[in-house]
Design an enzyme around this catalytic site. Structure first.
Site, mmCIF file in Angstrom:
data_model
loop_
_atom_site.group_PDB
_atom_site.id
_atom_site.type_symbol
_atom_site.label_atom_id
_atom_site.label_comp_id
_atom_site.label_asym_id
_atom_site.label_seq_id
_atom_site.Cartn_x
_atom_site.Cartn_y
_atom_site.Cartn_z
ATOM 1 N N ASN A 115 4.859 -126.924 -69.238
ATOM 2 C CA ASN A 115 5.066 -126.069 -70.402
ATOM 3 C C ASN A 115 3.757 -125.501 -70.943
ATOM 4 O O ASN A 115 3.708 -124.351 -71.405
ATOM 5 C CB ASN A 115 5.830 -126.825 -71.497
ATOM 6 C CG ASN A 115 5.219 -128.158 -71.862
ATOM 7 O OD1 ASN A 115 5.034 -129.025 -71.002
ATOM 8 N ND2 ASN A 115 4.909 -128.363 -73.139
ATOM 9 N N HIS A 116 2.659 -126.245 -70.874
ATOM 10 C CA HIS A 116 1.391 -125.712 -71.363
ATOM 11 C C HIS A 116 0.820 -124.646 -70.435
ATOM 12 O O HIS A 116 0.157 -123.704 -70.892
ATOM 13 C CB HIS A 116 0.383 -126.841 -71.574
ATOM 14 C CG HIS A 116 0.657 -127.641 -72.808
ATOM 15 N ND1 HIS A 116 0.241 -127.242 -74.062
ATOM 16 C CD2 HIS A 116 1.321 -128.806 -72.985
ATOM 17 C CE1 HIS A 116 0.631 -128.134 -74.963
ATOM 18 N NE2 HIS A 116 1.290 -129.094 -74.326
ATOM 19 N N ASP A 139 -0.536 -135.472 -66.134
ATOM 20 C CA ASP A 139 -0.957 -134.329 -66.943
ATOM 21 C C ASP A 139 -2.462 -134.372 -67.216
ATOM 22 O O ASP A 139 -2.972 -135.347 -67.775
ATOM 23 C CB ASP A 139 -0.224 -134.341 -68.276
ATOM 24 C CG ASP A 139 1.285 -134.294 -68.122
ATOM 25 O OD1 ASP A 139 1.815 -134.893 -67.166
ATOM 26 O OD2 ASP A 139 1.936 -133.663 -68.966
#
Length: 265
Positions: A65-66, A8
């Site tokens: 999700n972001h 990430d």
């Protein structure tokens, strides 16, 4: 040719640039696998998106999700978090081009014996089924009701998959499993509010990748999302979120030989 799976990024452009320098990344022959959450909370989501869009063809991305949250906000979703750092992207002159590129990325990529996904796969899904369900979400994001889909996406319900699900509920379960899940029960009920390490699994649940006889164990899943788990390898799993945006490290793993590279957050 080398393939580097990277955890990430969350807007940490400087760390990504250092990682590419560290591994001597050459877009003419090397590839990147990005496990999602390219944006948000870090300081420079705009530069991350611009770089990866420029590397299209050498960089394979899945949505986290972001990333979906950015698309939701751009579509008119109003309930924004205090740690949202997306203003640069939303006000950029190339905003529309970047968002269009981002919305065309899948939830899941299948690369030989590896599955690239942000969070995980429900234990009752085969890899082939998960790929087909990812394609359903991709069609929704590219379709005429994309904005409506994004505005209906938030929420934890339904908590489990059923082949009988239809409409927004069906798509929401697929997205939640692929981009938000950490823990679930043996029969696939997701505990989406739980964010701690595996030792803090809610009662009756376990990490999704440790569910006995999960059907995706035929492949190695390459994922991120779980900073409390950190960089972790076990049979069938490569987890790469080592908390760069929280002051941890950005982690890359070379698929061909398993070599690990890290730069500080």
């Amino acid at each position: 040719m080398s393939t580097y799976a990277i955890g990430d990024i969350q807007g940490c452009y400087a760390q990504l640039a250092r990682m590419l320098e560290r591994v001597a990344f050459d877009p003419s022959c090397d590839r990147l696998w990005l496990v999602g959450d390219l944006v948000n909370r870090g300081p420079d989501s705009l530069r991350v998106l611009r770089l990866l869009r420029e590397l299209e063809g050498a960089a394979d991305v899945v949505l986290g999700n972001h990333d979906l949250y950015l698309l939701m906000v751009a579509a008119g979703y109003k309930r924004r978090g205090s740690d949202d750092t997306l203003r640069q992207v939303l006000e950029a002159p190339d905003r529309d081009e970047l968002l269009h590129w981002l919305a065309r990325q899948p939830l899941l990529r299948l690369e030989g014996e590896h599955v690239l996904v942000h969070a995980g796969l429900l234990p009752g899904w085969t890899v082939a089924q998960a790929k087909a369900l990812s394609d359903e979400v991709g069609a929704a994001l590219a379709g005429p009701q994309a904005r409506k889909f994004l505005l209906e996406l938030a929420g934890n319900e339904p908590e489990r998959w059923s082949d009988k699900l239809k409409g927004w509920d069906r798509l929401r379960v697929i997205v939640n499993a692929c981009t938000r899940m950490r823990f679930c029960t043996a029969d696939g009920r997701m505990a989406l509010r739980a964010k701690g390490p595996p030792s803090q699994a809610p009662a009756g649940t376990l990490p999704w990748f440790r569910v006995p006889e999960r059907l995706s164990r035929t492949h190695t899943v390459v994922c991120g999302h779980w900073s409390a788990l950190g960089f972790h390898r076990e049979p069938g799993l490569i987890a790469l979120d080592s908390g760069c945006v929280w002051g941890g490290k950005l982690t890359a793993l070379r698929i061909e030989d398993g070599a690990v590279f890290q730069v500080p957050g």
